[in-house]
Design an enzyme around this catalytic site. Structure first.
Site, PDB file in Angstrom:
ATOM      1  N   ASP A   5       0.726  -1.076  -0.114  1.00  0.00           N
ATOM      2  CA  ASP A   5      -0.106   0.046   0.163  1.00  0.00           C
ATOM      3  C   ASP A   5       0.704   1.439   0.072  1.00  0.00           C
ATOM      4  O   ASP A   5       1.845   1.439   0.626  1.00  0.00           O
ATOM      5  CB  ASP A   5      -0.764  -0.115   1.541  1.00  0.00           C
ATOM      6  CG  ASP A   5      -1.937   0.994   1.398  1.00  0.00           C
ATOM      7  OD1 ASP A   5      -2.692   1.207   0.490  1.00  0.00           O
ATOM      8  OD2 ASP A   5      -1.900   1.893   2.406  1.00  0.00           O
ATOM      9  N   GLU A  40       1.869  -0.240  -4.921  1.00  0.00           N
ATOM     10  CA  GLU A  40       0.978   1.005  -5.336  1.00  0.00           C
ATOM     11  C   GLU A  40       1.832   2.160  -5.184  1.00  0.00           C
ATOM     12  O   GLU A  40       2.052   2.690  -3.996  1.00  0.00           O
ATOM     13  CB  GLU A  40      -0.277   0.892  -4.369  1.00  0.00           C
ATOM     14  CG  GLU A  40      -1.045   1.946  -4.844  1.00  0.00           C
ATOM     15  CD  GLU A  40      -1.984   2.580  -3.564  1.00  0.00           C
ATOM     16  OE1 GLU A  40      -1.464   2.388  -2.541  1.00  0.00           O
ATOM     17  OE2 GLU A  40      -3.101   2.894  -4.033  1.00  0.00           O
TER      18      GLU A  40
END
Ligand code: BGC
Length: 508
Positions: free
Chosen positions: A200, A268
């Protein structure tokens, strides 16, 4: 070699709250995922990426972790997880889990300890800063969810940094103990058999301490005027950051931790202006992250052939060694069918292109059914991001509604009231109905995935001659065995008489 399944691989993203409920809670769970893995395997994908299922107060629906090694009871138990891993591996599916390391929940025991005083073993595990002399926030940094990135804490009489909700305090990666704790956590999951991680906001781990204490000023502002209101600054984009080298050094340490397990990572990159430059830094040099997904096809109200050409031109010039992971939809953005107003025929052309691109590919649950964005009423919203900014921004619930399996109650997702409603438009697109229809979106996705599995040039080959002739996108994929020419009509103009898509084997 086998470890390189990810190079050109296809990852199916599962949002666990909305995949399959087996406990009658109205939300999906790990047992439900395990039960539905044969369906996922039938798509021909290589791996599943499961969004967070760790212990969490669910303020950001799991992206606010309160125990990195705990399964939230909502989703089940560690035994359920072990069963899921075993079932996936029996089916030849890799399992990637979502590590949210840049921040924790404010309910995490680490944060509880850190905020208790200025001198405890964890007092430097988060990013704390003194107020300015007038008591306001240390600087002008902004949260991605709006407002100041600093939250006042009355006990320590200091502010702490949060890049998202104030209940998501930012971990201080400059502290080697934090890095070690996170590497140990990753090893815990590797020992339980996971095959990789989705990281993330992989570019947010380090904040720039110098920038923190000397924030840039908008032209004409005085030193004192760095409050968010007069000089808002999105520091996450690291435009002036000196902390990127430290971020990369941590990713290299992370890679060294996972490499012995043969595991892989999809990062990401949360950045709009400099995504491709960061993609090259992160994925262009071995030993960091294998792939990162970029946001070019996750935004915008249309995706023309010309825009695809532009993306690949920039990729070639700015990130020649990178390995992107492409996606058109995920749990954060409006489903692309709705975002780009695609009739089914056009949606099939876009899916064909996606599965012929050079890179890796992420498919988001329900995308293979051609699910449109759910239209929800304000009172049905659960995402704080949406509730806060309604009606300008409707939040992310519309792409997070339950998967629809059959004509049972709530599309076969749950026998109880689902946590988000199942739109009637989705009930017309269930898995069972589409299995029975050879012309369905589901069969098209299976065909396109099968094409990618069959042709090595589509997985690892070069991508050249990327061109737009009006609405028609064309490009070549080539390796030492074959050359393919792909053409697709990226418009909803079905009257153009153009073939909606064509994949020709030129040779080999
Ligand atoms: C996730 C979002 C989440 C945010 C904060 C993003 O990468 O995809 O769902 O709100 O990080 O963790």
């Amino acid at each position: 070699q086998a470890g390189d399944w990810w190079r050109g691989g296809i990852i199916y993203q599962i949002y666990p709250r909305s995949f399959q409920d087996t406990t009658g809670s109205g939300t999906g769970d790990l047992g439900g995922i395990a039960q539905r893995l044969p369906y996922v395997a039938s798509l021909g994908v290589d791996a599943v990426w499961i969004s967070p299922f760790f212990t969490s107060p669910m303020k950001d629906f799991g992206y606010d972790v309160a125990d990195y090694q705990g399964i939230d009871p909502l989703f089940g138990t560690m035994e359920d997880f072990d069963w899921l891993i075993a079932s996936a591996h029996d089916l030849g599916l890799k399992v990637i889990i979502d590590l949210v390391m840049s921040h924790t929940s404010d309910r995490h025991s680490w944060f509880r300890e850190s905020r208790a005083s200025r001198a405890n073993p964890k007092s430097d595990w988060y990013v704390w800063a003194d107020p300015k002399p007038d008591g306001t926030a240390p600087n002008n940094w902004l949260s991605m969810f709006g407002g100041s990135a600093w939250q006042w804490d009355a006990r320590r009489e200091q502010y702490y940094l949060h890049n998202f909700l104030s209940s998501q305090p930012d971990l201080n990666f400059h502290n080697p103990e934090v890095q070690q704790a996170l590497l140990d956590m990753a090893r815990f999951w590797l020992d339980r058999g996971v095959d990789g991680f989705r990281l993330d906001v992989v570019n947010y781990y380090f904040h720039d301490r110098e920038l923190r204490d000397n924030p840039p000023l908008a032209p004409g502002l005085r030193k004192a005027d760095t409050a968010p209101a007069v000089n808002p600054y999105n520091h996450q984009s690291h435009k002036f950051s000196k902390s990127q080298p430290e971020n990369v050094a941590f990713l290299e340490r992370f890679h060294q931790t996972i490499a012995p397990y043969g595991a892989s990572v999809v990062g990401e990159i949360g950045d709009s202006e400099r995504a491709l430059e960061l993609l090259e830094v992160y994925t262009g040099t071995p030993g960091r992250v294998q792939m990162s997904y970029v946001f070019d096809f996750l935004s915008g109200t249309d995706l023309t052939a010309a825009r695809v050409v532009d993306v690949f031109d920039r990729l070639t010039s700015q990130a020649p060694n990178a390995w992107p992971c492409w996606a058109m939809s995920n749990h954060d953005v409006v489903r692309h069918i709705t975002r780009w107003s695609l009739p089914d025929q056009a949606a099939k052309a876009y899916a064909t292109v996606l599965l012929c691109l050079r890179g890796s590919v992420c498919l988001y649950q329900g995308e293979e059914l051609g699910l449109p964005e759910a239209e929800l009423r304000h009172e049905e919203l659960r995402d704080p991001y949406g509730i806060e900014f309604w009606p300008e921004f409707k939040g992310r619930d519309g792409c997070r509604t339950p998967m629809v399996w059959d004509m049972g109650v709530n599309g076969g997702f749950s026998t109880s009231q689902p946590w988000l409603p199942v739109p009637h438009t989705h009930l017309q697109r269930t898995v069972v109905a589409q299995e029975a229809d050879a012309q369905s979106m589901l069969h098209h996705y299976r065909w396109a995935v099968g094409l990618r599995r069959k042709h090595s040039a589509l997985r690892g080959g070069t991508m050249t001659d990327v061109m737009a002739e009006g609405p028609v996108l064309s490009f070549r994929r080539m390796d030492d065995k074959q050359t393919l020419l792909i053409r697709a009509n990226l418009s909803d103009d079905e009257a153009s008489g153009l073939m909606p898509w064509q994949v020709q084997i030129i040779e080999g």
